[in-house]
Design an enzyme around this catalytic site. Structure first.
Site, PDB file in Angstrom:
ATOM      1  N   VAL A  14       0.819  -1.208   0.000  1.00 50.42           N
ATOM      2  CA  VAL A  14       0.000   0.000   0.000  1.00 50.42           C
ATOM      3  C   VAL A  14       0.859   1.268   0.000  1.00 50.42           C
ATOM      4  O   VAL A  14       0.633   2.201  -0.762  1.00 50.42           O
ATOM      5  CB  VAL A  14      -0.956  -0.017   1.226  1.00 50.42           C
ATOM      6  CG1 VAL A  14      -1.603   1.341   1.441  1.00 50.42           C
ATOM      7  CG2 VAL A  14      -2.021  -1.078   1.028  1.00 50.42           C
ATOM      8  N   ASP A  32      10.336   3.219   6.321  1.00 52.79           N
ATOM      9  CA  ASP A  32      10.021   1.840   6.712  1.00 52.79           C
ATOM     10  C   ASP A  32      11.072   1.388   7.716  1.00 52.79           C
ATOM     11  O   ASP A  32      12.243   1.786   7.606  1.00 52.79           O
ATOM     12  CB  ASP A  32      10.033   0.908   5.487  1.00 52.79           C
ATOM     13  CG  ASP A  32       9.202  -0.355   5.713  1.00 52.79           C
ATOM     14  OD1 ASP A  32       8.176  -0.519   5.013  1.00 52.79           O
ATOM     15  OD2 ASP A  32       9.559  -1.162   6.593  1.00 52.79           O
ATOM     16  N   ARG A  37      14.228  -3.414   2.851  1.00 48.58           N
ATOM     17  CA  ARG A  37      13.219  -2.853   1.945  1.00 48.58           C
ATOM     18  C   ARG A  37      13.648  -1.453   1.473  1.00 48.58           C
ATOM     19  O   ARG A  37      13.567  -1.132   0.284  1.00 48.58           O
ATOM     20  CB  ARG A  37      11.870  -2.787   2.690  1.00 48.58           C
ATOM     21  CG  ARG A  37      10.745  -2.125   1.928  1.00 48.58           C
ATOM     22  CD  ARG A  37      10.286  -2.953   0.757  1.00 48.58           C
ATOM     23  NE  ARG A  37       9.061  -2.415   0.163  1.00 48.58           N
ATOM     24  CZ  ARG A  37       8.692  -2.653  -1.085  1.00 48.58           C
ATOM     25  NH1 ARG A  37       9.430  -3.408  -1.870  1.00 48.58           N
ATOM     26  NH2 ARG A  37       7.564  -2.152  -1.552  1.00 48.58           N
ATOM     27  N   THR A 118      -6.149  -0.793   7.330  1.00 46.20           N
ATOM     28  CA  THR A 118      -7.526  -1.237   7.573  1.00 46.20           C
ATOM     29  C   THR A 118      -7.716  -1.547   9.049  1.00 46.20           C
ATOM     30  O   THR A 118      -6.942  -2.325   9.623  1.00 46.20           O
ATOM     31  CB  THR A 118      -7.823  -2.497   6.734  1.00 46.20           C
ATOM     32  OG1 THR A 118      -7.502  -2.217   5.383  1.00 46.20           O
ATOM     33  CG2 THR A 118      -9.284  -2.900   6.856  1.00 46.20           C
ATOM     34  N   CYS A 258      -6.178  -9.323   3.442  1.00 43.54           N
ATOM     35  CA  CYS A 258      -7.346  -8.457   3.640  1.00 43.54           C
ATOM     36  C   CYS A 258      -8.621  -9.228   3.949  1.00 43.54           C
ATOM     37  O   CYS A 258      -9.109  -9.170   5.078  1.00 43.54           O
ATOM     38  CB  CYS A 258      -7.551  -7.602   2.395  1.00 43.54           C
ATOM     39  SG  CYS A 258      -6.231  -6.397   2.167  1.00 43.54           S
TER      40      CYS A 258
END
Ligand SMILES: NC(=O)c1ccc[n+]([C@@H]2O[C@H](COP(=O)([O-])OP(=O)(O)OC[C@H]3O[C@@H](n4cnc5c(N)ncnc54)[C@H](O)[C@@H]3O)[C@@H](O)[C@H]2O)c1
Length: 423
Positions: A14, A32, A37, A118, A258
């Site tokens: 995302v 991050d 990464r 979320t 999700c």
């Protein structure tokens, strides 16, 4: 007016696409805690394959860091960290809490913090804001402000990209809601929908995925009923789908980050206010049982053809949680592997998309490099990667032992007449 400087906390599926879009227009820093990464992103590579190197290069105002000090001068903090569940399937808010504490330590008067992860309705204001206030010493809606804008991207989907997906926005005051909405409108070509409150925006996201979970559970239940009745579920769905208002869902495994996870956020919140959401919990139970259902179907088909499952050589095509994507999170295919192994079958998994080291680390499994022709008693097409679709039923069947084998199609991508069973 102060120049907008954006920090995106969490550079995963995302966070990175978001950083790239904002980084075309505003000074943006992708932050991050995972140094590896950050190192790959600095080299212009995205191992999730969501953002191509050319796209990354177009974000000329974007830089990456794992040092908190590098985002201390930002005016907008956008949080895109994971919101997983623990082994008891309760929301695990640790990444969200840690990210909020980190932001709080650099938060300044006038800043805005927007959450995208979320969550359940109320999480931003009940959990995150108090942490921001405590760690910053600032007062909410007086010194700093908040927003919530849920993400709708779909990993592996090159058609629906961030700018072309309408985005829900919200803010902690009407003025902040306008500000957050305008900020997103500047990168989202599909437009925005300004929700009346943060809680409404949070609830809207969690029900999008919960609705999908329940709809898939319903067709999975249909599939199990129709199998017993000897009718092909796909034939039934095709016929019913000719009605204008019949919803076109297909039976299948529900894995990933999700749909199989988010409903637990709503379930827990509902329970905390004394409501036991039977439909939501039943949907989760049905969808979580589909992997063992598939394994049982395969075993039955083998036994019916006289193939002994014990020591049988089984090939599973695909391991990721969905097609044409490297995402292994909560893949239910692993449960099929374990269920078959519990019958003492020898299971090979082949997936050209996965990173072998990651599979070994996450699941203790070593996928094979390439399946052998004519070597398997059973082949299960578990993920509809394009590579497997291109093989067609002949190509898939060619992995089977010439004397006898079975082909089971979890994804319903092969012609029915050419296979032995499907969901
Ligand atoms: N992947 C999707 O398709 C999708 C779609 C819509 C919404 N979401 C939601 O978005 C959120 C993020 O999902 P994702 O798929 O991008 O996760 P992800 O695991 O791909 O990325 C999260 C990143 O956050 C980093 N991170 C973890 N804790 C951190 C911290 N304290 N500070 C800074 N970085 C930290 C991780 O190292 C990782 O790189 C979740 O809430 C998810 O439910 C995901």
């Amino acid at each position: 007016m102060q120049q907008t400087k954006i920090a995106i906390i969490g550079q995963g599926y995302v966070g990175l696409p978001l950083a790239v879009e904002f980084g075309k227009k505003y000074p943006t820093v992708g932050f991050d805690i995972n140094q590896a990464r950050i190192a790959e992103l600095r080299e212009g590579k995205d191992s999730t394959l969501e953002v191509e190197p050319e796209l990354l290069a177009r974000a000329t105002q974007l830089s990456f860091t794992h040092e908190l000090q590098d985002i201390a001068d930002s005016t907008v903090y956008i949080v895109t960290v994971p919101t997983p569940i623990d082994s008891a399937k309760r929301p695990d808010l640790t990444p969200l809490e840690k990210a909020s504490a980190a932001i709080g330590s650099v938060l300044k008067k006038g800043d805005t913090v927007v959450y995208e992860s979320t969550v359940y309705p109320g999480c931003t204001e009940e959990v995150c804001i108090p942490i921001l206030e405590k760690t910053s010493g600032l007062t909410f809606n007086q010194d700093f402000y908040a927003g919530y804008s849920p993400e709708r991207i779909n990993p592996g989907d090159k058609e629906h990209r961030l700018p072309s997906i309408l985005k829900v926005t919200s803010g902690s005051t009407p003025e902040v809601a306008d500000y957050v909405d305008a900020l997103y409108s500047s990168i989202i070509t599909a437009g925005t929908h300004k929700a009346p409150s943060i809680k409404v925006a949070e609830a809207s996201k969690v029900i999008e995925n919960t609705q999908r979970d329940a709809n898939i559970a319903l067709v999975n239940e249909f599939a199990m009923i129709f199998h017993r009745l000897g009718i092909d579920t796909n034939d039934v769905l095709e016929a019913a789908g000719t009605k204008w208002n019949f919803l076109k869902f297909k039976p299948g495994l529900v894995g990933g980050h999700c749909i199989g996870v988010d409903p637990y956020y709503l379930i827990q919140k509902a329970q905390s206010v004394g409501y036991y959401p039977d439909v939501l919990m039943a949907a989760r139970r049905i969808n979580d049982s589909m992997d063992s259902y598939v394994a049982d179907q395969v075993i039955k088909l083998m036994v019916r053809k006289g193939i002994n499952p014990v020591q049988a050589h089984v090939l599973i095509l695909g391991l990721t949680f969905k097609e044409n994507c490297r995402d292994l999170r909560n893949t239910r295919v692993v449960n099929i592997v374990h269920a078959l192994q519990s019958y003492n079958a020898n299971v090979d998994v082949f997936d050209p998309w996965v990173d072998v080291a990651e599979v070994q680390h996450e699941y203790g499994l070593t996928p094979i490099e390439a399946p052998e022709q004519g070597a398997y008693d059973a082949i299960i097409l578990a993920v509809g990667h394009d590579e497997f679709k291109q093989l067609g039923s002949r190509g898939v069947r060619a992995y089977g032992k010439p004397a006898a084998n079975i082909v089971y199609d979890v994804k319903q991508v092969l012609p029915r007449a050419a296979i032995d069973g499907r969901l």
